[in-house]
Design a protein around this motif. Sequence first.
Motif, short mmCIF file in Angstrom:
data_model
loop_
_atom_site.label_atom_id
_atom_site.label_comp_id
_atom_site.label_asym_id
_atom_site.label_seq_id
_atom_site.Cartn_x
_atom_site.Cartn_y
_atom_site.Cartn_z
N THR A 188 -1.71 -2.51 -13.62
CA THR A 188 -0.36 -2.60 -13.06
C THR A 188 0.55 -1.45 -13.50
O THR A 188 1.71 -1.41 -13.10
CB THR A 188 0.29 -3.92 -13.50
N ARG A 237 2.76 1.73 -13.96
CA ARG A 237 3.46 2.64 -13.04
C ARG A 237 3.83 3.95 -13.71
O ARG A 237 4.11 4.93 -13.05
CB ARG A 237 4.72 1.96 -12.51
N TYR A 292 3.80 -2.24 -17.29
CA TYR A 292 4.33 -1.08 -16.56
C TYR A 292 3.86 0.25 -17.13
O TYR A 292 3.92 1.27 -16.46
CB TYR A 292 5.87 -1.08 -16.56
N ASN A 301 -1.68 2.74 -9.67
CA ASN A 301 -0.26 2.68 -9.28
C ASN A 301 0.64 3.59 -10.09
O ASN A 301 1.86 3.43 -10.06
CB ASN A 301 0.23 1.23 -9.40
N GLU A 341 3.08 6.26 -10.96
CA GLU A 341 4.03 7.05 -10.18
C GLU A 341 4.57 8.24 -10.96
O GLU A 341 5.01 9.23 -10.37
CB GLU A 341 5.22 6.18 -9.77
N ILE A 383 11.76 3.00 -11.37
CA ILE A 383 10.33 2.74 -11.15
C ILE A 383 9.96 1.32 -11.55
O ILE A 383 9.24 0.63 -10.82
CB ILE A 383 9.46 3.76 -11.93
#
Length: 194
Positions: free
Chosen positions: A34, A36, A79, A118, A120, A191
């Motif tokens: 998960t 980011r 995250y 995922n 970013e 984010i």
Amino acid sequence: MSQIEKIKQAIMADSQNKSYTEQGIEPLFAAPKTARINIVGQAPGLKTQEAGLYWKDKSGDRLRDWLGVDEDIFYNSGYFAVLPMDFYFPGHGKSGDLPPRKGFAEKWHPQLLKECPNIELTLLIGQYAQAYYLHEKISGKVTERVKHYKDYLPEYFPLVHPSPRNQIWMAKNPWFKSEVVPDLKALVQKIIHQ
């Protein structure tokens, strides 16, 4: 067994890491599916290795402040991936810790990043992470990269190391705290709250 666990077992079984594994020291990294934001630093310090938890020191406190997150979000939200250039404390040098071992990131980062689809934004903390990911020479450019961080967005965000040893650098470069940190905080919040 998850793919991440298989990779972790392979890291521990690798002959390059034999002395750590024999001492019962596990590699320090995080690669949740998960994630980011990926945080790429140099290598764990002795204190964090002894604690068995990455960024669990004064540098980590400052880093979390820059990100605008508390320990719970940092460690438990899923995250954040944390893939330093070496997953083990490399030892003490004359002026701080030794550099991360050569070839370590090349061997393990690509495998772990496949498990984090995922991501970013990748925070590149210090010269070794920046040189590897930005394909630039190591020496003398950290301040310039950090000053021109917008040139590396949206994929990368170069940062100086949050170590207390960098107090003099912070004093000489007040623009970092007044311009870069607020932008970093805003980007991280955007984010993780989208």
